[in-house]
Scaffold this motif. Sequence first.
Motif, mmCIF file in Angstrom:
data_model
loop_
_atom_site.group_PDB
_atom_site.id
_atom_site.type_symbol
_atom_site.label_atom_id
_atom_site.label_comp_id
_atom_site.label_asym_id
_atom_site.label_seq_id
_atom_site.Cartn_x
_atom_site.Cartn_y
_atom_site.Cartn_z
ATOM 1 N N ALA A 32 -9.163 1.587 -13.474
ATOM 2 C CA ALA A 32 -9.796 1.795 -14.780
ATOM 3 C C ALA A 32 -9.792 0.521 -15.604
ATOM 4 O O ALA A 32 -10.793 0.183 -16.235
ATOM 5 N N VAL A 33 -8.690 -0.195 -15.590
ATOM 6 C CA VAL A 33 -8.574 -1.424 -16.380
ATOM 7 C C VAL A 33 -9.448 -2.532 -15.798
ATOM 8 O O VAL A 33 -10.111 -3.254 -16.535
ATOM 9 N N ALA A 34 -9.472 -2.647 -14.463
ATOM 10 C CA ALA A 34 -10.251 -3.710 -13.820
ATOM 11 C C ALA A 34 -11.751 -3.517 -14.052
ATOM 12 O O ALA A 34 -12.495 -4.491 -14.166
ATOM 13 N N GLY A 35 -12.195 -2.257 -14.100
ATOM 14 C CA GLY A 35 -13.602 -1.990 -14.359
ATOM 15 C C GLY A 35 -14.522 -2.250 -13.189
ATOM 16 O O GLY A 35 -15.735 -2.205 -13.332
ATOM 17 N N VAL A 36 -13.965 -2.530 -12.012
ATOM 18 C CA VAL A 36 -14.777 -2.778 -10.815
ATOM 19 C C VAL A 36 -14.140 -2.090 -9.624
ATOM 20 O O VAL A 36 -12.983 -1.681 -9.666
ATOM 21 N N GLY A 37 -14.913 -2.007 -8.563
ATOM 22 C CA GLY A 37 -14.390 -1.444 -7.331
ATOM 23 C C GLY A 37 -14.584 0.055 -7.242
ATOM 24 O O GLY A 37 -15.118 0.695 -8.144
ATOM 25 N N VAL A 38 -14.131 0.578 -6.134
ATOM 26 C CA VAL A 38 -14.228 2.003 -5.858
ATOM 27 C C VAL A 38 -12.832 2.595 -6.006
ATOM 28 O O VAL A 38 -11.887 2.109 -5.376
ATOM 29 N N ALA A 39 -12.710 3.619 -6.826
ATOM 30 C CA ALA A 39 -11.408 4.220 -7.108
ATOM 31 C C ALA A 39 -10.694 4.636 -5.827
ATOM 32 O O ALA A 39 -9.507 4.364 -5.649
ATOM 33 N N ALA A 40 -11.411 5.293 -4.924
ATOM 34 C CA ALA A 40 -10.781 5.777 -3.694
ATOM 35 C C ALA A 40 -10.271 4.629 -2.831
ATOM 36 O O ALA A 40 -9.255 4.768 -2.146
ATOM 37 N N ASP A 41 -10.941 3.472 -2.860
ATOM 38 C CA ASP A 41 -10.457 2.306 -2.110
ATOM 39 C C ASP A 41 -9.161 1.777 -2.725
ATOM 40 O O ASP A 41 -8.251 1.370 -2.000
ATOM 41 N N CYS A 42 -9.090 1.780 -4.037
ATOM 42 C CA CYS A 42 -7.863 1.348 -4.726
ATOM 43 C C CYS A 42 -6.706 2.275 -4.391
ATOM 44 O O CYS A 42 -5.582 1.829 -4.141
ATOM 45 N N VAL A 43 -6.983 3.572 -4.360
ATOM 46 C CA VAL A 43 -5.957 4.554 -4.017
ATOM 47 C C VAL A 43 -5.524 4.381 -2.566
ATOM 48 O O VAL A 43 -4.328 4.390 -2.254
ATOM 49 N N ALA A 44 -6.483 4.194 -1.656
ATOM 50 C CA ALA A 44 -6.150 4.008 -0.236
ATOM 51 C C ALA A 44 -5.254 2.789 -0.050
ATOM 52 O O ALA A 44 -4.276 2.837 0.709
ATOM 53 N N ASP A 45 -5.569 1.705 -0.738
ATOM 54 C CA ASP A 45 -4.746 0.498 -0.648
ATOM 55 C C ASP A 45 -3.336 0.766 -1.160
ATOM 56 O O ASP A 45 -2.349 0.354 -0.536
ATOM 57 N N ALA A 46 -3.220 1.461 -2.285
ATOM 58 C CA ALA A 46 -1.902 1.750 -2.855
ATOM 59 C C ALA A 46 -1.092 2.655 -1.923
ATOM 60 O O ALA A 46 0.107 2.417 -1.703
ATOM 61 N N LEU A 47 -1.730 3.675 -1.364
ATOM 62 C CA LEU A 47 -1.027 4.562 -0.438
ATOM 63 C C LEU A 47 -0.574 3.810 0.807
ATOM 64 O O LEU A 47 0.539 4.024 1.306
ATOM 65 N N LEU A 48 -1.415 2.913 1.304
ATOM 66 C CA LEU A 48 -1.055 2.121 2.478
ATOM 67 C C LEU A 48 0.146 1.225 2.183
ATOM 68 O O LEU A 48 1.067 1.115 2.985
ATOM 69 N N ARG A 49 0.156 0.615 1.016
ATOM 70 C CA ARG A 49 1.294 -0.243 0.636
ATOM 71 C C ARG A 49 2.588 0.553 0.542
ATOM 72 O O ARG A 49 3.641 0.082 0.948
ATOM 73 N N VAL A 50 2.503 1.756 0.023
ATOM 74 C CA VAL A 50 3.687 2.614 -0.041
ATOM 75 C C VAL A 50 4.120 2.996 1.372
ATOM 76 O O VAL A 50 5.295 2.928 1.716
ATOM 77 N N ALA A 51 3.143 3.392 2.196
ATOM 78 C CA ALA A 51 3.454 3.870 3.541
ATOM 79 C C ALA A 51 4.042 2.790 4.434
ATOM 80 O O ALA A 51 4.919 3.074 5.249
ATOM 81 N N ASP A 52 3.590 1.549 4.276
ATOM 82 C CA ASP A 52 4.092 0.509 5.184
ATOM 83 C C ASP A 52 5.336 -0.187 4.661
ATOM 84 O O ASP A 52 5.797 -1.170 5.235
ATOM 85 N N GLY A 53 5.890 0.320 3.572
ATOM 86 C CA GLY A 53 7.132 -0.253 3.057
ATOM 87 C C GLY A 53 6.922 -1.521 2.244
ATOM 88 O O GLY A 53 7.882 -2.209 1.929
#
Length: 179
Positions: free
Chosen positions: A151-172
């Motif tokens: 929301a703050v960045a104002g660019v990109g696809v929300a679901a891609d941002c979420v996927a990246d965050a979930l991946l970072r959590v999942a891979d430690g």
Amino acid sequence: MFAERGFDDTTVEDIADAAGMALRTFYRYFRSKEETVAPVLSAGTRDWVERLAACDPGLGLLAAMDTSYRAAMRHAREVDGVDDAQLRVVLRTADGHPALRAVWLGVHHECEQRLRPVIAARVGMGADELAVHLAAGAANAAVRIAMQRWAVAGVGVAADCVADALLRVADGGLLREVR
């Protein structure tokens, strides 16, 4: 209305009038104008959890979370009419208003509670086990933070941002050096 006028310049009277209801009726449903965003925000998180529960059991947890989140975002956009620009305004506004932030955090607290039994069922554990609590909390925090950053960045696809965050959590990646 928050997107058009700004949160501070939108009154309860404006909201009630736009909804075609009397003020008394408004206050039967909401205690404040901040609470008017809760049904929209919680509908999205509820849809995500329901879709996760219904997701192909053959998918791993991370893939199921990503698939279900993307489907929930598509549904919100195409069926519920939730516009990315409007969602960004609400999330950015929530960051600057303590009462609105409390609503946003409350929605995510409820989401975390709903995630626990769904995650437990997917991984074959009890909903009260520490690993399940941690997984639900980490996934929920990843989604909340990714959406706020989107929301703050104002660019990109929300679901891609979420996927990246979930991946970072999942891979430690949380406890390693930031990439």
